[in-house]
Design an enzyme around this catalytic site. Structure first.
Site, PDB file in Angstrom:
ATOM      1  N   ASN A 174       0.859  -1.184   0.000  1.00 43.53           N
ATOM      2  CA  ASN A 174       0.000   0.000   0.000  1.00 43.53           C
ATOM      3  C   ASN A 174       0.895   1.234   0.000  1.00 43.53           C
ATOM      4  OD1 ASN A 174      -1.878   1.995   0.413  1.00 43.53           O
ATOM      5  ND2 ASN A 174      -2.380   1.417   2.528  1.00 43.53           N
ATOM      6  N   LYS A 212       0.020   4.194  -0.283  1.00 48.55           N
ATOM      7  CA  LYS A 212      -0.673   5.377   0.249  1.00 48.55           C
ATOM      8  C   LYS A 212      -0.425   6.540  -0.728  1.00 48.55           C
ATOM      9  CE  LYS A 212      -0.353   3.478   4.821  1.00 48.55           C
ATOM     10  NZ  LYS A 212      -0.415   3.719   6.245  1.00 48.55           N
ATOM     11  N   HIS A 232      -9.989   2.215   4.465  1.00 45.04           N
ATOM     12  CA  HIS A 232      -8.725   2.327   5.208  1.00 45.04           C
ATOM     13  C   HIS A 232      -8.925   3.338   6.337  1.00 45.04           C
ATOM     14  CE1 HIS A 232      -4.622   3.197   6.286  1.00 45.04           C
ATOM     15  NE2 HIS A 232      -4.289   2.069   5.676  1.00 45.04           N
ATOM     16  N   GLU A 292      -7.190   5.623   7.478  1.00 48.19           N
ATOM     17  CA  GLU A 292      -6.839   7.016   7.179  1.00 48.19           C
ATOM     18  C   GLU A 292      -8.019   7.725   6.519  1.00 48.19           C
ATOM     19  OE1 GLU A 292      -3.233   5.931   5.178  1.00 48.19           O
ATOM     20  OE2 GLU A 292      -2.340   5.462   7.119  1.00 48.19           O
ATOM     21  N   GLU A 338      -6.585  -4.055  10.516  1.00 45.64           N
ATOM     22  CA  GLU A 338      -5.524  -3.079  10.722  1.00 45.64           C
ATOM     23  C   GLU A 338      -5.795  -2.264  11.983  1.00 45.64           C
ATOM     24  OE1 GLU A 338      -3.201  -2.082   6.943  1.00 45.64           O
ATOM     25  OE2 GLU A 338      -4.916  -0.756   7.003  1.00 45.64           O
ATOM     26  N   GLY A 365       1.732   2.525  10.822  1.00 39.01           N
ATOM     27  CA  GLY A 365       2.791   3.535  10.690  1.00 39.01           C
ATOM     28  C   GLY A 365       3.468   3.896  11.997  1.00 39.01           C
ATOM     29  N   SER A 373       2.445  -1.869  10.653  1.00 38.63           N
ATOM     30  CA  SER A 373       3.881  -1.991  10.940  1.00 38.63           C
ATOM     31  C   SER A 373       4.460  -3.357  10.583  1.00 38.63           C
ATOM     32  CB  SER A 373       4.162  -1.648  12.413  1.00 38.63           C
ATOM     33  OG  SER A 373       3.817  -0.311  12.681  1.00 38.63           O
TER      34      SER A 373
HETATM   35  P1  PGA Z   1       2.160   0.481   7.774  1.00 37.11           P
HETATM   36  O1  PGA Z   1       0.751   0.774   7.085  1.00 37.11           O
HETATM   37  O2  PGA Z   1       2.653  -0.846   7.238  1.00 37.11           O
HETATM   38  O3  PGA Z   1       3.037   1.639   7.358  1.00 37.11           O
HETATM   39  O4  PGA Z   1       1.922   0.432   9.247  1.00 37.11           O
HETATM   40  C1  PGA Z   1      -0.175  -0.251   6.838  1.00 37.11           C
HETATM   41  C2  PGA Z   1      -1.429   0.311   6.219  1.00 37.11           C
HETATM   42  O5  PGA Z   1      -1.888   1.383   6.643  1.00 37.11           O
HETATM   43  O6  PGA Z   1      -2.000  -0.298   5.289  1.00 37.11           O
END
Ligand code: PGA
Length: 251
Positions: free
Chosen positions: A8, A10, A94, A96, A165, A171, A211
């Site tokens: 991903n 992003k 997601h 976010e 998630e 992150g 992560s």
């Molecule tokens: P990350 O993000 O691996 O940077 O924690 C995962 C995601 O939001 O899909």
């Protein structure tokens, strides 16, 4: 069940950089029995597709889609438009987007259903916040998010994926302990069983995100009920993501 790994990006890599990532990743030695996809920004789909040519690995994924096939929806992108690029998977809900853009369970459900109708596999993201953990409402929040999405799905036969998630882990460099992820995946699988049946639940792919990196991927994919991973930060470097894929499946 084959393990599914989705990169991903992003909001990284516009069309000028997307092709370079795809070409570099294609040079990696990749295990054959993994399903690998890359979720790129909409504006990078054409460049990613051009670099892939006819190659099908990695599969192309999008990061969001609208629920109507066309109309007066300024700024939105429909599942049928994504299909024109050969998109096979699309993330929906997601965290976010839920947190920054106010996407609700109902909106996520409509998007997932529309993707299925178009023939794209929705990857429905769910997960609790840190505040939910503090209040002891992880199971309740997960069940609500999952059942809202399930209510909109056509049937148990049309493919769908859930991505668990935990928001506090995304992150943050704080991966969720695999045992905790396992419990969350069980909650999701039980909800699928209640909505459809145990055959559908057993075959449903539920992947973990938060992560994930090349050091911890092996722990997740060897955890019962964890069928793959959604990888943000550790997917930005194609060589790191290549290593992660090899570590997930050393065969
Ligand atoms: P990350 O993000 O691996 O940077 O924690 C995962 C995601 O939001 O899909």
């Amino acid at each position: 069940m084959r393990t599914l790994l989705i990169a991903n990006w992003k909001m990284h890599y516009g069309p000028m950089k997307a092709g370079g990532w795809v070409r570099a990743f294609r040079r990696e030695r990749l295990p054959k029995d993994l399903d690998i996809a890359v979720a790129v920004p909409h504006v990078s789909l054409a460049a990613a597709r051009a670099s892939l040519g006819r190659a099908s690995i990695p599969a192309l994924a999008a990061q969001d889609a609208f629920w109507s096939s066309e109309g007066a929806f300024t700024g939105e992108i429909s599942p049928s438009m994504l299909l024109e690029f050969g998109v096979q998977y699309c993330l929906v809900g997601h965290s976010e987007r839920r947190l920054l853009l106010g996407e609700t369970d109902e909106m996520v459900a409509r998007k997932a259903a529309a993707l299925q109708v178009a023939g794209i596999i929705p990857v429905i993201c769910v997960g609790e916040t840190e505040a939910n953990v503090k209040k002891g409402e992880v199971a309740k929040v997960l069940r609500a998010q999952v059942s809202a999405a399930l209510a909109s799905l056509k049937d148990g036969k049309t493919p769908f994926v859930f991505a668990y998630e935990p928001v506090w882990s995304i992150g943050s460099g704080k991966p969720c302990p695999p045992q905790k992820a396992k419990e969350a995946h069980e909650i999701i699988r039980t909800a699928i069983q209640k909505k459809f049946n145990s055959g559908v639940a057993e075959n449903a792919r539920i992947i973990y995100g938060g992560s994930v990196d090349a050091n911890n991927i092996a722990e997740y994919v060897s955890t019962t009920g964890v069928n793959g991973a959604l990888v943000g930060g550790a997917s930005l470097d194609p060589r790191v993501f290549g290593l992660l894929c090899r570590t997930a499946n050393p065969a």
